[in-house]
Design a protein around this motif. Structure first.
Motif, PDB file in Angstrom:
ATOM      1  N   GLN A 255      26.433  -2.082   3.455  1.00  0.00           N
ATOM      2  CA  GLN A 255      26.718  -1.346   4.697  1.00  0.00           C
ATOM      3  C   GLN A 255      26.394  -2.199   5.921  1.00  0.00           C
TER       4      GLN A 255
ATOM      5  N   ALA B 204      27.003   9.892  -4.763  1.00  0.00           N
ATOM      6  CA  ALA B 204      27.989   9.965  -3.682  1.00  0.00           C
ATOM      7  C   ALA B 204      29.168   9.044  -3.989  1.00  0.00           C
TER       8      ALA B 204
ATOM      9  N   ALA C 137      31.023   7.665  -1.816  1.00  0.00           N
ATOM     10  CA  ALA C 137      31.035   6.569  -0.837  1.00  0.00           C
ATOM     11  C   ALA C 137      30.226   5.373  -1.334  1.00  0.00           C
TER      12      ALA C 137
ATOM     13  N   GLN D 170      27.029  13.000   4.769  1.00  0.00           N
ATOM     14  CA  GLN D 170      27.291  12.084   3.645  1.00  0.00           C
ATOM     15  C   GLN D 170      28.560  11.260   3.925  1.00  0.00           C
TER      16      GLN D 170
ATOM     17  N   ALA E 129      28.855   8.810   6.059  1.00  0.00           N
ATOM     18  CA  ALA E 129      28.902   8.216   7.403  1.00  0.00           C
ATOM     19  C   ALA E 129      27.764   7.197   7.571  1.00  0.00           C
TER      20      ALA E 129
ATOM     21  N   ARG F 294      16.058  15.229  -1.433  1.00  0.00           N
ATOM     22  CA  ARG F 294      17.253  14.758  -0.793  1.00  0.00           C
ATOM     23  C   ARG F 294      18.419  14.525  -1.711  1.00  0.00           C
TER      24      ARG F 294
END
Ligand SMILES: NCc1[nH]cc(CCC(=O)O)c1CC(=O)O
Length: 314
Positions: A17, A168, A170, A196, A198, A313
């Motif tokens: 990222q 996720a 992503a 989620q 982003a 989480r």
């Protein structure tokens, strides 16, 4: 030549990222030199205990924020879903990038979806939100804790510790594991964590030069959606260790928000949805939170919020 230093965690996903943001900033600002400052955080080191039990909030951010305060880095890159609803004073998010796939992924080496799992199958996830939705759909499943970064979690699945895991989309897509997604768990049947998919950039609020450089990557429609989701979570007290799910989407000028609060133990959950003009994202989030509270979400949150009850989480 101007230099911008990005503080980042060292997990493969965090590095991907941060590299992604670095490349976008270099493309947007020819002549700008962008470097990464990889760091360990407490959240990465403590894998044997519930993160909630050691003070979950902001565990992944603290060291990166200290580095910015010490002047060792100019900004930090985060998965926005890991960023606390109340940002640390003195910090801002000058950019929220266009959201990637928001959905959760069902990952298994044998089964194509939740409904295919045999009676009593073992499913791994540390997220109360994912546990609550699994339990609501299939009360017979055995839910087991699963921690570590994306690569570690896939390794544990492959070692045979679980029949399936939920991650996720992503994160899997960013790391090149698209092919492992056996099913997308999509709205409205299944809701993701607030924000989620982003990525956000954080910097000091007294550093307008860095904020200006980063702000070119801001994606207004994504910001609008995650504002509603995070406002809902904030209004529910949304620390990260409560089973809260939220998903907002723009349909033309209208912003639609769905929210869910559940129990990871008995599968009981409440849902609400509403819509508003895109200018009223925060108000919409608060309204959906109120609708959830009217249906008893407060008791569900209180039941999960006891210290040491469990993982954390999403
Ligand atoms: N909880 C850790 C985390 N934080 C962000 C992502 C995925 C990437 C994203 O949501 O942008 C993940 C992994 C996962 O939940 O599977």
């Amino acid at each position: 030549m101007q230099i911008l230093r990005i503080a980042t965690r060292k997990s493969p996903l965090a590095l991907w990222q941060s590299e992604h943001v670095a490349a976008a900033l270099r493309a947007a600002h020819p002549g700008l030199e962008v470097t990464l400052v990889p760091m360990s955080t407490r959240g990465d080191e403590v894998l044997d205990r519930s993160l909630a039990a050691i003070g979950g909030k902001g565990l992944f951010l603290k060291e990166l924020e200290l580095a910015m305060q010490r002047g060792e880095a100019d900004c930090a890159v985060h998965s926005l879903k890991d960023v606390p609803m109340e940002l640390e004073p003195g910090f801002v998010l000058p950019a929220i990038l266009e959201r990637a796939d928001y959905a959760d992924a069902f990952v298994s080496n044998r089964y194509n979806g939740i409904d295919e799992l045999p009676q009593g199958a073992i499913v791994g996830t540390a997220s109360l939100r994912r546990q609550a939705q699994l339990c609501a759909r299939r009360p017979d499943l055995v839910l087991r804790d699963l921690r570590g970064n994306v690569n570690t979690r896939l390794g544990k699945l492959d070692a045979g510790e679980y029949d399936a895991i939920v991650l996720a989309c992503a994160g899997l897509q960013r790391l090149g594991f698209d092919a492992r997604i056996r099913a997308r768990l999509d709205s409205p049947q299944w809701l993701p964590a607030p924000a989620q998919g982003a990525i956000a950039i954080e910097c000091r609020d007294d550093d307008p030069a860095t904020a200006a450089l980063c702000s070119v990557l801001d994606h207004a429609p994504t910001r609008t959606c995650v504002e509603a989701e995070r406002a809902m979570n904030r209004a529910l007290h949304g620390s990260c260790h409560v089973p809260v799910a939220a998903f907002a989407e723009l349909r033309g000028e209208r912003l639609h928000l769905q929210g869910l609060v559940g129990s990871a133990h008995d599968g009981h959950s409440v849902r609400a949805q509403d819509e508003a003009s895109a200018q009223h994202a925060e108000r919409l989030g608060i309204a959906v939170a109120q609708a959830l509270l009217d249906q008893g979400a407060g008791a569900l949150i209180a039941a999960e919020a006891e210290p040491d009850t469990g993982p954390f989480r999403s």
